[in-house]
Design a protein around this motif. Structure first.
Motif, short mmCIF file in Angstrom:
data_model
loop_
_atom_site.label_atom_id
_atom_site.label_comp_id
_atom_site.label_asym_id
_atom_site.label_seq_id
_atom_site.Cartn_x
_atom_site.Cartn_y
_atom_site.Cartn_z
N ASN A 91 0.87 -1.09 0.04
CA ASN A 91 0.13 -0.01 0.06
C ASN A 91 0.79 1.31 0.02
O ASN A 91 0.61 2.28 -0.69
CB ASN A 91 -0.80 0.25 1.12
CG ASN A 91 -2.01 -0.99 1.08
OD1 ASN A 91 -2.36 -1.42 -0.06
ND2 ASN A 91 -2.65 -1.30 2.29
N ILE A 92 1.99 1.07 0.75
CA ILE A 92 2.93 2.46 0.94
C ILE A 92 3.44 2.61 -0.65
O ILE A 92 3.38 3.70 -1.02
CB ILE A 92 4.13 2.29 1.95
CG1 ILE A 92 3.34 2.38 3.34
CG2 ILE A 92 5.14 3.15 1.75
CD1 ILE A 92 4.51 1.91 4.43
N GLU A 94 2.26 1.84 -3.54
CA GLU A 94 1.34 2.23 -4.29
C GLU A 94 0.87 3.87 -3.98
O GLU A 94 0.92 4.56 -4.94
CB GLU A 94 -0.12 1.80 -4.11
CG GLU A 94 -0.79 1.33 -5.27
CD GLU A 94 -1.90 0.25 -5.18
OE1 GLU A 94 -3.02 0.69 -5.06
OE2 GLU A 94 -1.44 -1.03 -5.35
N GLU A 95 0.91 4.36 -2.76
CA GLU A 95 0.86 5.70 -2.67
C GLU A 95 1.86 6.63 -2.93
O GLU A 95 1.86 7.44 -3.37
CB GLU A 95 0.73 5.96 -0.93
CG GLU A 95 -0.88 5.69 -0.69
CD GLU A 95 -0.76 5.85 0.93
OE1 GLU A 95 -0.34 6.43 1.54
OE2 GLU A 95 -1.74 5.01 1.39
N LEU A 96 3.16 6.02 -2.97
CA LEU A 96 4.43 6.77 -2.98
C LEU A 96 4.98 6.35 -4.48
O LEU A 96 6.06 6.03 -4.53
CB LEU A 96 5.50 6.53 -1.98
CG LEU A 96 4.95 6.87 -0.63
CD1 LEU A 96 6.25 6.43 0.51
CD2 LEU A 96 4.72 8.27 -0.27
N ASP A 97 4.20 6.81 -5.41
CA ASP A 97 4.65 6.32 -6.73
C ASP A 97 5.76 7.06 -7.14
O ASP A 97 6.40 6.70 -8.40
CB ASP A 97 3.37 6.09 -7.68
CG ASP A 97 2.78 7.56 -8.00
OD1 ASP A 97 3.10 8.42 -7.09
OD2 ASP A 97 1.48 7.31 -8.78
#
Ligand SMILES: [Zn+2]
Length: 217
Positions: A91-92, A94-97
């Motif tokens: 998830n991290i 995905e958020e920090l692309d």
């Protein structure tokens, strides 16, 4: 914020158990001193109050540099990974692309990643530089081929007016350094540009000599 966790650790010398503080995560923008402690390794060293022995604390941590948009996940070999953590990390990612996300197995590799990105360099290009440098050393001393290829080369520093890059590696019981010109780094940048299939996997990617070696078989 640094997330501190107390764990039980056993002294490697006297065998006594002690409670030590470990960092579950390290945010170096909020606490720049922590970055220095990562870089000199002291964040992972604890002194036994019973006998004075200095011990290495091997634990999982997440190094986070928000300014440099860098996150390095240190998961020591042998540490188990539960599905909850794995999902959380996905998830991290995905958020920090727009981040550079890396996964390493040992403290030395974490330190190397921090040094590479602090120098404004790219770790994939550095891996390519190591590979090219090993090839050149093998050409000069073919009788040492096996040792050279197996040696764990590390980025040590970049310095001087010409941005010379120093790689270090252990061999025959000693540490050695080899200096390469910045032109090697530029050449390797070109090689990678011409080989777009050499790219990291998504998420927290492992970028090391074993990874790069997969592209050269
Ligand atoms: Zn002790």
């Amino acid at each position: 914020m640094a997330f501190i966790k107390e764990i039980q650790a056993r002294c490697s010398s006297c065998g006594e158990n002690h409670t030590i503080s470990t960092y579950g995560s390290i945010n170096v923008s909020e606490d720049p001193l922590l970055k220095e402690k990562v870089k000199d390794g002291s964040l992972f060293v604890w002194e036994c109050p019973h006998c004075g022995q200095l011990n290495l604390a091997k634990y999982t941590t997440l190094y986070h540099d928000p300014d440099g948009k860098l996150m390095v996940w240190l998961l020591p070999l042998g540490e188990s990974l539960d599905p909850g953590t794995e999902n959380g990390m996905a998830n991290i990612a995905e958020e920090l692309d727009d981040y550079t996300l890396r996964r390493v197995d040992d403290i030395g590799s974490l330190i190397e990643k921090v040094n590479i990105f602090d120098a404004g360099l790219d770790d994939i290009i550095i891996e390519m530089c190591k590979y090219v440098t090993k090839m050149e050393l093998v050409e000069k001393t073919p009788q040492k081929r096996a040792e050279i290829m197996a040696a764990p080369f590390k980025f040590y520093r970049m310095g001087g007016a010409d941005n010379e890059i120093t790689l270090s590696f252990p061999m025959d019981g000693n540490m050695h350094g080899v200096n390469i010109g910045f032109n090697v780094y530029e050449d390797c940048t070109g090689i990678l540009r011409r080989n777009p299939t050499i790219k990291p996997e998504s998420g927290f990617a492992r970028i090391d000599s074993a990874w790069l070696g997969k592209f050269f078989r």
